[in-house]
Design a protein around this motif. Sequence first.
Motif, short mmCIF file in Angstrom:
data_model
loop_
_atom_site.label_atom_id
_atom_site.label_comp_id
_atom_site.label_asym_id
_atom_site.label_seq_id
_atom_site.Cartn_x
_atom_site.Cartn_y
_atom_site.Cartn_z
N ILE A 1 0.83 -1.21 0.00
CA ILE A 1 0.00 0.00 0.00
C ILE A 1 0.86 1.26 0.00
CG2 ILE A 1 -1.98 -1.10 1.08
CD1 ILE A 1 -1.08 0.16 3.74
N TYR B 1 -3.60 -9.27 2.60
CA TYR B 1 -3.02 -8.74 3.85
C TYR B 1 -2.37 -7.40 3.59
CZ TYR B 1 -0.23 -9.17 8.24
OH TYR B 1 0.35 -9.02 9.47
N ALA B 2 -2.81 -6.37 4.31
CA ALA B 2 -2.22 -5.04 4.19
C ALA B 2 -1.73 -4.59 5.56
CB ALA B 2 -3.25 -4.05 3.64
N HIS B 3 -0.53 -4.05 5.59
CA HIS B 3 0.07 -3.63 6.86
C HIS B 3 0.74 -2.28 6.66
CE1 HIS B 3 2.31 -3.85 10.63
NE2 HIS B 3 3.41 -3.54 9.96
N ALA B 4 0.24 -1.26 7.36
CA ALA B 4 0.81 0.09 7.25
C ALA B 4 1.90 0.27 8.29
CB ALA B 4 -0.29 1.14 7.41
N SER C 1 2.62 3.65 9.59
CA SER C 1 1.71 4.32 10.51
C SER C 1 2.39 4.69 11.82
CB SER C 1 0.48 3.45 10.79
OG SER C 1 0.85 2.24 11.44
N TYR D 1 -3.99 6.20 7.80
CA TYR D 1 -3.25 4.98 7.46
C TYR D 1 -4.18 3.77 7.42
CZ TYR D 1 1.27 7.34 7.97
OH TYR D 1 2.36 8.18 7.81
N ARG E 1 -5.88 3.64 4.18
CA ARG E 1 -5.02 3.09 3.12
C ARG E 1 -5.00 1.56 3.18
NH1 ARG E 1 0.66 5.62 3.90
NH2 ARG E 1 1.18 3.85 2.55
N GLU E 2 -4.92 1.00 4.38
CA GLU E 2 -4.93 -0.46 4.51
C GLU E 2 -6.24 -1.03 3.98
OE1 GLU E 2 -2.22 -1.24 8.53
OE2 GLU E 2 -4.38 -0.86 8.72
N VAL F 1 -6.12 -6.36 7.98
CA VAL F 1 -5.50 -5.03 8.05
C VAL F 1 -4.98 -4.81 9.46
CG1 VAL F 1 -6.98 -4.05 6.26
CG2 VAL F 1 -7.68 -3.86 8.66
N THR G 1 -2.89 1.63 13.63
CA THR G 1 -4.17 1.52 12.93
C THR G 1 -5.13 0.61 13.67
OG1 THR G 1 -3.30 -0.22 11.47
CG2 THR G 1 -3.16 2.05 10.68
#
Length: 405
Positions: A152, A185-188, A191, A203, A206-207, A231, A236
């Motif tokens: 992301i 799988y999304a990981h900020a 953040s 953030y 965005r995830e 997420v 977050t």
Amino acid sequence: MDSTQAPTLVGTAVADLPTPSLLIDLDVLEANCARMLKGIDSLGDVAFRAHVKTHKCAPIVRKQLSGRYRSVVASTVAEVEGLVPLVREGVVVDILYSMPPGPSKLRRLAALADELAAAGGVLRLMLDHASQADSLAAVGDTNWSVFLKVNIGDNRAGLPVDTDAFAELGRRVAATANIQLYGVYAHAGSSYAAKTEADAIGYLEREIRGGIDAVDGLRVAGVHSPLLISVGATPTAQVSVRSSDRVRALLDAARAVAAVEVHAGNYGLLDLQQVATGLVSTADVAGSVLAEVVSTYDEREEVLVDAGVLGLSREAGPIPGLGTVVGQPVTGPRWAVVRVSQEHGILGYVDENGQRVAGGRHAWKVGDKVRIWPQHACITCALHPRLFAVRGGAVADVYVPWRGW
């Protein structure tokens, strides 16, 4: 516990522990875990996956899950191996190995996947390259469950969802008989740079947007497996569990296309990087490093302690200094770790910008013990062979982390 020294240290006063030692305030840790789980519970049909990489030990996993959730994420194969007994007990059922698997690890991972399946659990892998699907296909006697990692914008791992590579990976996985596509799988990780709740929500957006776009992109590519959107990062996750119309709207948008889970790990111990986000305070930081004053240099207003790179790490963060003495403010003048070498740490008096200022009077003498909040608990914990769980000023237990990779 350690089979030799550790039992003799239970009941020891914190001030009598060897230094440097990693301390975990059990009251604070338990409150942090309870607050996160209560927040997840309030979201209704949102699942939770606890990351174990900060502490790497079974007793804290139990506190993170509290018998209400049974999914975790691990960063090393050694952590997955350490979790096997918890799977046999039924404490953990679902383990995600979060590093895209290199070919050299597949034999070990296949053995773990089969062992976990026999115990009623499942091992899931993270993919972000089509060749990884080919490698799993070659291990034809093991059935694999996988997440696709979404980039992301952090550029640490994963694929942007609007690329041919992401669509091709989805198609390759869907076409492989021994691989089941489980989720995206999304990981900020970025953040950690948040300074306010609004920043952290940005953030999180965005995830969630990355997860939704990934599901939509896969369906356009002809991949229609039931999917989960995962997420989270501690900042977050912290805002996801707070009652906010914007957050609920974001989660509703994700739940409209797939099941949703939140993942986080650092929230149990916390650290100065998390304090800098404005979402928690130093009162919420459960982890600290106990060090001994071994010399003082009044002419230059510095104090030498026996915790250096290998006791604290060399991590920097938004709050200047490589650590702050417990009880000091994190804004305004304070005593902080200003320099480190391998085993040496230098405390100096600094302002809120990290600049040295005069007037740093102290009452420390050689032999006194000080506690230091670290910048990044995950790195600092990994440096210590034992974690001392303390309550009421004494050691209540000694945790031995899973070491290695």
